[in-house]
Design a protein around this motif. Structure first.
Motif, PDB file in Angstrom:
ATOM      1  N   TRP A 195      11.382  -2.352 -11.816  1.00  0.00           N
ATOM      2  CA  TRP A 195      10.657  -3.489 -11.251  1.00  0.00           C
ATOM      3  C   TRP A 195       9.753  -3.038 -10.123  1.00  0.00           C
ATOM      4  CZ3 TRP A 195      11.112  -8.709 -12.607  1.00  0.00           C
ATOM      5  CH2 TRP A 195      12.123  -9.006 -13.530  1.00  0.00           C
ATOM      6  N   ASP A 196       8.493  -3.400 -10.216  1.00  0.00           N
ATOM      7  CA  ASP A 196       7.528  -3.154  -9.138  1.00  0.00           C
ATOM      8  C   ASP A 196       7.333  -4.482  -8.414  1.00  0.00           C
ATOM      9  OD1 ASP A 196       5.228  -2.569  -7.617  1.00  0.00           O
ATOM     10  OD2 ASP A 196       3.919  -3.054  -9.319  1.00  0.00           O
ATOM     11  N   LEU A 197       7.512  -4.463  -7.103  1.00  0.00           N
ATOM     12  CA  LEU A 197       7.500  -5.725  -6.356  1.00  0.00           C
ATOM     13  C   LEU A 197       6.331  -5.832  -5.383  1.00  0.00           C
ATOM     14  CD1 LEU A 197      11.282  -5.878  -5.519  1.00  0.00           C
ATOM     15  CD2 LEU A 197      10.061  -7.116  -7.294  1.00  0.00           C
ATOM     16  N   THR A 231      -0.211  -6.379  -5.391  1.00  0.00           N
ATOM     17  CA  THR A 231       0.754  -6.960  -6.328  1.00  0.00           C
ATOM     18  C   THR A 231       1.245  -8.287  -5.765  1.00  0.00           C
ATOM     19  OG1 THR A 231       1.447  -4.728  -6.900  1.00  0.00           O
ATOM     20  CG2 THR A 231       2.909  -6.523  -7.588  1.00  0.00           C
ATOM     21  N   LEU A 232       1.068  -9.360  -6.536  1.00  0.00           N
ATOM     22  CA  LEU A 232       1.490 -10.685  -6.054  1.00  0.00           C
ATOM     23  C   LEU A 232       2.759 -11.160  -6.729  1.00  0.00           C
ATOM     24  CD1 LEU A 232      -2.028 -12.351  -5.916  1.00  0.00           C
ATOM     25  CD2 LEU A 232      -0.650 -11.580  -3.984  1.00  0.00           C
ATOM     26  N   LYS A 233       2.997 -10.659  -7.926  1.00  0.00           N
ATOM     27  CA  LYS A 233       4.210 -11.039  -8.666  1.00  0.00           C
ATOM     28  C   LYS A 233       4.853  -9.776  -9.210  1.00  0.00           C
ATOM     29  CE  LYS A 233       3.364 -15.679 -10.340  1.00  0.00           C
ATOM     30  NZ  LYS A 233       2.262 -16.170 -11.149  1.00  0.00           N
ATOM     31  N   PRO A 234       6.188  -9.771  -9.325  1.00  0.00           N
ATOM     32  CA  PRO A 234       6.847  -8.565  -9.839  1.00  0.00           C
ATOM     33  C   PRO A 234       6.342  -8.146 -11.228  1.00  0.00           C
ATOM     34  CG  PRO A 234       8.454 -10.083  -8.914  1.00  0.00           C
ATOM     35  CD  PRO A 234       7.152 -10.814  -8.933  1.00  0.00           C
ATOM     36  N   ASN A 281       0.780  -1.232   0.000  1.00  0.00           N
ATOM     37  CA  ASN A 281       0.000   0.000   0.000  1.00  0.00           C
ATOM     38  C   ASN A 281       0.820   1.294   0.000  1.00  0.00           C
ATOM     39  OD1 ASN A 281      -2.588   0.854  -0.284  1.00  0.00           O
ATOM     40  ND2 ASN A 281      -3.310  -0.014   1.646  1.00  0.00           N
ATOM     41  N   ALA A 282       2.126   1.180  -0.165  1.00  0.00           N
ATOM     42  CA  ALA A 282       2.962   2.381  -0.110  1.00  0.00           C
ATOM     43  C   ALA A 282       2.890   3.198  -1.405  1.00  0.00           C
ATOM     44  CB  ALA A 282       4.413   1.978   0.159  1.00  0.00           C
ATOM     45  N   GLY A 283       2.561   2.496  -2.507  1.00  0.00           N
ATOM     46  CA  GLY A 283       2.476   3.198  -3.784  1.00  0.00           C
ATOM     47  C   GLY A 283       3.522   2.751  -4.798  1.00  0.00           C
ATOM     48  N   LYS A 284       4.013   1.511  -4.664  1.00  0.00           N
ATOM     49  CA  LYS A 284       5.042   1.014  -5.593  1.00  0.00           C
ATOM     50  C   LYS A 284       4.479   0.856  -7.000  1.00  0.00           C
ATOM     51  CE  LYS A 284       5.502  -2.611  -2.995  1.00  0.00           C
ATOM     52  NZ  LYS A 284       4.527  -2.150  -1.972  1.00  0.00           N
ATOM     53  N   SER A 285       3.294   0.220  -7.083  1.00  0.00           N
ATOM     54  CA  SER A 285       2.692   0.041  -8.413  1.00  0.00           C
ATOM     55  C   SER A 285       2.291   1.399  -8.991  1.00  0.00           C
ATOM     56  CB  SER A 285       1.488  -0.886  -8.340  1.00  0.00           C
ATOM     57  OG  SER A 285       1.879  -2.138  -7.837  1.00  0.00           O
ATOM     58  N   SER A 286       1.878   2.298  -8.107  1.00  0.00           N
ATOM     59  CA  SER A 286       1.536   3.653  -8.573  1.00  0.00           C
ATOM     60  C   SER A 286       2.778   4.337  -9.129  1.00  0.00           C
ATOM     61  CB  SER A 286       0.960   4.491  -7.427  1.00  0.00           C
ATOM     62  OG  SER A 286      -0.181   3.861  -6.895  1.00  0.00           O
ATOM     63  N   PHE A 287       3.906   4.131  -8.471  1.00  0.00           N
ATOM     64  CA  PHE A 287       5.166   4.718  -8.956  1.00  0.00           C
ATOM     65  C   PHE A 287       5.480   4.164 -10.349  1.00  0.00           C
ATOM     66  CE2 PHE A 287       9.301   6.780  -7.740  1.00  0.00           C
ATOM     67  CZ  PHE A 287      10.011   6.447  -8.883  1.00  0.00           C
ATOM     68  N   LEU A 288       5.331   2.836 -10.496  1.00  0.00           N
ATOM     69  CA  LEU A 288       5.622   2.215 -11.795  1.00  0.00           C
ATOM     70  C   LEU A 288       4.708   2.791 -12.872  1.00  0.00           C
ATOM     71  CD1 LEU A 288       7.366  -0.302 -13.001  1.00  0.00           C
ATOM     72  CD2 LEU A 288       5.106  -1.282 -13.266  1.00  0.00           C
ATOM     73  N   LYS A 289       3.438   2.893 -12.536  1.00  0.00           N
ATOM     74  CA  LYS A 289       2.492   3.426 -13.522  1.00  0.00           C
ATOM     75  C   LYS A 289       2.820   4.894 -13.834  1.00  0.00           C
ATOM     76  CE  LYS A 289      -2.270   3.979 -14.814  1.00  0.00           C
ATOM     77  NZ  LYS A 289      -3.659   3.611 -14.619  1.00  0.00           N
ATOM     78  N   ALA A 290       3.161   5.651 -12.789  1.00  0.00           N
ATOM     79  CA  ALA A 290       3.493   7.065 -12.988  1.00  0.00           C
ATOM     80  C   ALA A 290       4.697   7.215 -13.911  1.00  0.00           C
ATOM     81  CB  ALA A 290       3.789   7.723 -11.639  1.00  0.00           C
ATOM     82  N   ALA A 291       5.660   6.308 -13.767  1.00  0.00           N
ATOM     83  CA  ALA A 291       6.893   6.429 -14.549  1.00  0.00           C
ATOM     84  C   ALA A 291       6.764   5.856 -15.948  1.00  0.00           C
ATOM     85  CB  ALA A 291       8.044   5.749 -13.806  1.00  0.00           C
ATOM     86  N   THR A 292       5.829   4.919 -16.145  1.00  0.00           N
ATOM     87  CA  THR A 292       5.807   4.189 -17.423  1.00  0.00           C
ATOM     88  C   THR A 292       4.437   4.167 -18.104  1.00  0.00           C
ATOM     89  OG1 THR A 292       5.177   2.075 -16.424  1.00  0.00           O
ATOM     90  CG2 THR A 292       7.525   2.587 -16.462  1.00  0.00           C
ATOM     91  N   LEU A 293       3.411   4.554 -17.378  1.00  0.00           N
ATOM     92  CA  LEU A 293       2.014   4.450 -17.828  1.00  0.00           C
ATOM     93  C   LEU A 293       1.611   3.009 -18.127  1.00  0.00           C
ATOM     94  CD1 LEU A 293       1.019   7.616 -19.900  1.00  0.00           C
ATOM     95  CD2 LEU A 293       0.432   7.012 -17.554  1.00  0.00           C
ATOM     96  N   GLN A 294       2.414   2.054 -17.656  1.00  0.00           N
ATOM     97  CA  GLN A 294       2.050   0.644 -17.767  1.00  0.00           C
ATOM     98  C   GLN A 294       0.802   0.402 -16.913  1.00  0.00           C
ATOM     99  OE1 GLN A 294       3.995  -1.960 -19.201  1.00  0.00           O
ATOM    100  NE2 GLN A 294       4.049  -3.645 -17.753  1.00  0.00           N
ATOM    101  N   ASP A 295      -0.143  -0.357 -17.453  1.00  0.00           N
ATOM    102  CA  ASP A 295      -1.394  -0.542 -16.732  1.00  0.00           C
ATOM    103  C   ASP A 295      -1.264  -1.633 -15.675  1.00  0.00           C
ATOM    104  OD1 ASP A 295      -3.864   0.271 -16.169  1.00  0.00           O
ATOM    105  OD2 ASP A 295      -4.869  -0.806 -17.787  1.00  0.00           O
ATOM    106  N   VAL A 296      -0.843  -1.268 -14.478  1.00  0.00           N
ATOM    107  CA  VAL A 296      -0.702  -2.254 -13.401  1.00  0.00           C
ATOM    108  C   VAL A 296      -1.818  -2.057 -12.385  1.00  0.00           C
ATOM    109  CG1 VAL A 296       1.770  -2.700 -13.537  1.00  0.00           C
ATOM    110  CG2 VAL A 296       0.959  -0.687 -12.299  1.00  0.00           C
ATOM    111  N   LYS A 297      -2.076  -3.100 -11.626  1.00  0.00           N
ATOM    112  CA  LYS A 297      -3.165  -3.044 -10.648  1.00  0.00           C
ATOM    113  C   LYS A 297      -2.755  -2.185  -9.448  1.00  0.00           C
ATOM    114  CE  LYS A 297      -6.501  -6.391  -9.022  1.00  0.00           C
ATOM    115  NZ  LYS A 297      -6.638  -7.776  -8.632  1.00  0.00           N
ATOM    116  N   ILE A 298      -3.612  -1.227  -9.113  1.00  0.00           N
ATOM    117  CA  ILE A 298      -3.349  -0.341  -7.984  1.00  0.00           C
ATOM    118  C   ILE A 298      -4.585  -0.354  -7.096  1.00  0.00           C
ATOM    119  CG2 ILE A 298      -3.127   2.107  -7.345  1.00  0.00           C
ATOM    120  CD1 ILE A 298      -1.611   2.469 -10.032  1.00  0.00           C
TER     121      ILE A 298
END
Ligand SMILES: Nc1nc2c(ncn2[C@@H]2O[C@H](COP(=O)(O)OP(=O)(O)OP(=O)(O)O)[C@@H](O)[C@H]2O)c(=O)[nH]1
Ligand SMILES: [Mg+2]
Length: 386
Positions: A77-79, A35-38, A11-28
């Motif tokens: 890598w989002d972990l 996130t269960l897998k990197p 819940n810290a915002g790792k996937s949000s960081f990844l999405k912010a940096a890449t616009l990759q559609d990851v689950k947030i």
């Protein structure tokens, strides 16, 4: 390509960081362990390109050059989230960290709002400093376990090994962790090997430095916590992943003109009242207070300031700045400060390294020797036996 890992509690915002940096559609989501897998995606560090100095229009083969700013790809890598005791298997454990052995540095995304506890559950007034400590301890523990596994078969006669033998064994066992010989030697000098915990911690600090991202800075409680801790920790960047996502999405829809890392944006399209209000909040609460959303800054800071990478531009023709296909300044490579021209030639292709003759500086047209140490923004041709 350099790789960087995003670590932190749920819940810290790792996937949000990844999405912010890449616009990759990851689950947030605010549910811990979303996130269960990197997830891995390509992000970019940014730096002024040399094309304006040479007064040419460049054609990057990778990344891009926009308004004279070069976008150089890195792997991000989002972990899954890490909780206290993860090295003993709590939460999702630490096994997934094995996927990021190749990363050169870690960005620790910390929820600075104090609104989530160590497990990522909603709370109030949580002491965010606890996260800074426990996540680092868990990462150090992961290092220790990898080292322990590597030393298992030498356990009995560890003390009877000469320093040279010990260095050799450690370097071999740790090569998968991107640990270099000089890292091992320095760690042995600083911490010795008797106390494996000390040794692992030192080696982790030297070989995989951690940058702290103080996330959720759009929230008032996060700003208060940041004020309290910003001088205590050296490598800390205030950020708001959510704001960066909003700005990049608005920009990709043509609603605003926004450049990643900038401190402002220009409204272009017709905004709804709600959109206007949200963007205004970002401007007042984040951009004006911290100079940017911090996402691009965190990536650039990690690569250029902490890892000491520089950017060099090899070309096939030092006069025309072209590759063999006619592209102008086709490549911008990240290399570690201190890399020599010949080492660089080998990193491009073993054949080019082996047949290396000399380099030619595109600015001065002078010859560069094999042991010439590459400088930031160097543009050069490598001459080798064809
Ligand atoms: N206010 C605010 N909320 C944020 C920010 N970044 C992330 N969040 C929110 O925090 C929650 C968790 O975000 P995620 O990106 O899923 O967190 P994570 O670290 O990947 O979590 P796990 O996958 O569970 O480990 C979501 O509700 C996000 O919208 C931010 O900058 N500001
Ligand atoms: Mg996640």
């Amino acid at each position: 390509m350099i790789e960087i890992g995003l670590v932190g509690k749920p819940n810290a915002g790792k996937s949000s960081f990844l999405k912010a940096a890449t616009l990759q559609d990851v689950k947030i989501s605010p549910i811990p362990f979303t996130t269960l897998k990197p997830n891995v995606a390509v992000a970019y560090v940014t730096k002024k390109c040399v094309c304006s100095e040479f007064n040419v229009k460049c054609n990057p083969r990778q990344g891009a050059c926009i308004n004279g700013i070069r976008f150089i790809p890195i792997g991000l890598w989002d972990l899954p989230g890490i909780v206290p005791g993860a090295h003993e298997g709590r939460g999702l454990g630490l096994k997934f960290l094995d996927d990021i052995r190749k990363t050169k540095a870690l960005i620790h995304v910390v929820d600075f709002s104090g609104l989530t506890d160590a497990e990522g559950r909603a709370t109030e007034n949580y002491d965010v400093e606890k996260d800074i400590r426990f996540v680092e301890e868990e990462i150090n523990n992961w290092f220790k376990e990898v080292i322990e596994r590597g030393l298992e078969k030498y356990k009995r006669n560890l003390r009877s090994l000469s320093r040279e033998e010990l260095v050799d064994i450690l370097v071999k066992q740790l090569s998968g962790l991107e640990v270099k010989k000089e890292d091992v030697e320095r760690s042995l000098d600083v911490a010795g090997i008797e106390n494996l915990e000390e040794f692992s911690k030192t080696l982790r600090e030297i070989s995989k430095p951690i940058v702290i991202v103080a996330n959720k800075m759009d929230l008032e409680s996060a700003q208060k916590n940041y004020e309290k801790l910003k001088t205590k920790y050296k490598n800390i960047i205030p950020a708001s992943a959510e704001s960066e996502i909003a700005l990049r999405l608005a920009s990709s829809k043509g609603l605003i003109e926004y450049f990643p890392g900038e401190k402002d944006f220009i409204v272009k399209g017709n905004l709804s009242e709600e959109q206007e209000k949200a963007l205004e909040m970002i401007k007042e609460n984040v951009l004006k207070k911290f100079g940017s959303t911090g996402i691009q800054k965190a990536l650039n800071f990690t690569v250029f300031e902490i890892l000491n990478f520089i950017v060099v531009y090899p070309v096939a023709d030092a006069n025309k700045l072209l590759d063999t296909k006619g592209n102008v300044l086709p490549d911008a490579f990240l290399v570690k400060k201190g890399t020599t021209l010949k080492e660089f030639a080998f990193s491009i292709h073993t054949d080019i390294g082996e047949k290396f003759i000399c380099g030619i500086d595109a600015r001065t047209k002078k010859k560069l020797s094999a042991d010439y140490e590459l400088k930031d923004n160097d543009v050069f041709e490598i001459v080798y036996r064809k």
